[in-house]
Structures are given as structure tokens and as C-alpha cells.
Motif scaffolding. Structure first.
Motif, PDB file in Angstrom:
ATOM      1  N   GLU A  40       0.805  -1.218   0.000  1.00  0.00           N
ATOM      2  CA  GLU A  40       0.000   0.000   0.000  1.00  0.00           C
ATOM      3  C   GLU A  40       0.845   1.280   0.000  1.00  0.00           C
ATOM      4  O   GLU A  40       0.306   2.379  -0.054  1.00  0.00           O
ATOM      5  N   TYR A  41       2.149   1.148   0.055  1.00  0.00           N
ATOM      6  CA  TYR A  41       3.050   2.303   0.115  1.00  0.00           C
ATOM      7  C   TYR A  41       3.854   2.397  -1.176  1.00  0.00           C
ATOM      8  O   TYR A  41       4.330   1.388  -1.699  1.00  0.00           O
ATOM      9  N   GLY A  42       4.027   3.605  -1.676  1.00  0.00           N
ATOM     10  CA  GLY A  42       4.852   3.796  -2.864  1.00  0.00           C
ATOM     11  C   GLY A  42       5.408   5.201  -2.922  1.00  0.00           C
ATOM     12  O   GLY A  42       4.827   6.137  -2.365  1.00  0.00           O
ATOM     13  N   ILE A  43       6.534   5.345  -3.571  1.00  0.00           N
ATOM     14  CA  ILE A  43       7.137   6.658  -3.782  1.00  0.00           C
ATOM     15  C   ILE A  43       7.141   6.914  -5.287  1.00  0.00           C
ATOM     16  O   ILE A  43       7.610   6.086  -6.071  1.00  0.00           O
ATOM     17  N   TYR A  44       6.591   8.063  -5.661  1.00  0.00           N
ATOM     18  CA  TYR A  44       6.505   8.463  -7.063  1.00  0.00           C
ATOM     19  C   TYR A  44       7.418   9.659  -7.269  1.00  0.00           C
ATOM     20  O   TYR A  44       7.513  10.536  -6.405  1.00  0.00           O
ATOM     21  N   VAL A  45       8.091   9.691  -8.404  1.00  0.00           N
ATOM     22  CA  VAL A  45       9.071  10.749  -8.662  1.00  0.00           C
ATOM     23  C   VAL A  45       8.812  11.409 -10.005  1.00  0.00           C
ATOM     24  O   VAL A  45       8.231  10.815 -10.911  1.00  0.00           O
ATOM     25  N   LEU A  46       9.262  12.641 -10.089  1.00  0.00           N
ATOM     26  CA  LEU A  46       9.253  13.400 -11.338  1.00  0.00           C
ATOM     27  C   LEU A  46      10.706  13.737 -11.625  1.00  0.00           C
ATOM     28  O   LEU A  46      11.385  14.348 -10.787  1.00  0.00           O
TER      29      LEU A  46
END
Length: 175
Positions: A40-46
């Protein structure tokens, strides 16, 4: 465009987290990295133009009807250029459910600017009392406030959000 963080980018994200948040508001390196194993946890990047530098990251918890934006930061050199707003708007449009996040009490100019940033991006400050439990062993809890996307929430929904965060994110009982 937001992308899921690659494992080899974690050090860059954690470094940005350390520079952007008070020590009481993030976990140790090891604990933060261990969260990546939770579905349920995630890190999204630009990424920047060369696809090597991370300009912005959003660390989020996904629940059935709620997205909790736990950490969100942009590199200092790109702040004020609309990149963070674009990333936040993309996330809100991309993931289902209401978003919520914690903010510091509006007692300093910096805290008031952060709240205003989220308000410009469609979030509402809820004035119900909220206390962030210690995020990690050896850290202290802190009084914060909850902001929600789309609308302010009533007492019942606020209690649901608080209890979900306490149970799932901070792993404490809601009794």
C-alpha cells in the motif's frame, strides 16, 4: 510525468526528505526503505530533463477510499516554478479516492505558506484536533492538522481518516 521510484533512486529521495522535513517527521533510513516492501506504500518521482535528477517526490499510502500523502517535496532549485503543483495535480487526478495529508499548525510563515500552497491546489484545512503519533521509535509525536482534497470533512469522516492513519501508517490502536 510521475513514475514509480526505482530502487536505486531511494538514496536521492531520502536525502531530499532529510533536507525538507524536520527529523520528527520522517523515519530512519532503514525504516523508510523497509516501507517499500508494503504493497500500500509507494514513492513516485518526477525526473528532470536528463532523467537522472529527481525534481519532486511524493511518498503515498493507498487505501481503498483514501490516499495519504505522507511526504512530498521538490528539490530547492525548482521550488516556485509550478513543478510541485503539476506533480500534485497529476497524482490527485491519477489515483482514486480522497487525498489527505498532514501539515504543521499555521503558527509560522513557512507553515502558512505550505497550507496556502495546498489550498491553491484544491485541498482544505480541517480544524479538528489531530496529533501525529511518533513516526519512529525514539521520536516524539507532534500536533499537526489534516488537509483533504475536494472538501473539508465532517467529524465522522475526520475520525475515519485519523483512525486509518493511526492503524495502518503509525500502527497504533485507535481505542
Amino acid at each position: 510525468m510521475l513514475e514509480i521510484m526505482k530502487k536505486d533512486e531511494f538514496d536521492q529521495v531520502f536525502s531530499m526528505m532529510e533536507r525538507s522535513f524536520p527529523a520528527e517527521e520522517y523515519r530512519s533510513y532503514k525504516e523508510q526503505k523497509e516501507l517499500l516492501e508494503r504493497p500500500e506504500y509507494g514513492i513516485y518521482v518526477l525526473h528532470g530533463d536528463e532523467n537522472t535528477q529527481i525534481l519532486t517526490f511524493l511518498a503515498m499510502w493507498r487505501f481503498s477510499d483514501l490516499m495519504f500523502l505522507e511526504h512530498f517535496a521538490s528539490a530547492p532549485e525548482v521550488r516556485g516554478r509550478g513543478i510541485g503543483s503539476a506533480a500534485l495535480q497529476e497524482a490527485v487526478g491519477r489515483f482514486p479516492g480522497q487525498f489527505c495529508l498532514e501539515v504543521e499548525l499555521p503558527e509560522t510563515e513557512t507553515a502558512r505558506r505550505r497550507i496556502a500552497f495546498y489550498e491553491r491546489n484544491g485541498f482544505y484545512l480541517n480544524d479538528a484536533p489531530y496529533f501525529q503519533p511518533p513516526i519512529s521509535k525514539g521520536k516524539r509525536g507532534i500536533p499537526l492538522m489534516i488537509m483533504t482534497s475536494g472538501e473539508r470533512v465532517g467529524q465522522e469522516r475526520f475520525a475515519e481518516i485519523r483512525n486509518r492513519l493511526y492503524r495502518e501508517v503509525y500502527q497504533i490502536s485507535c481505542n
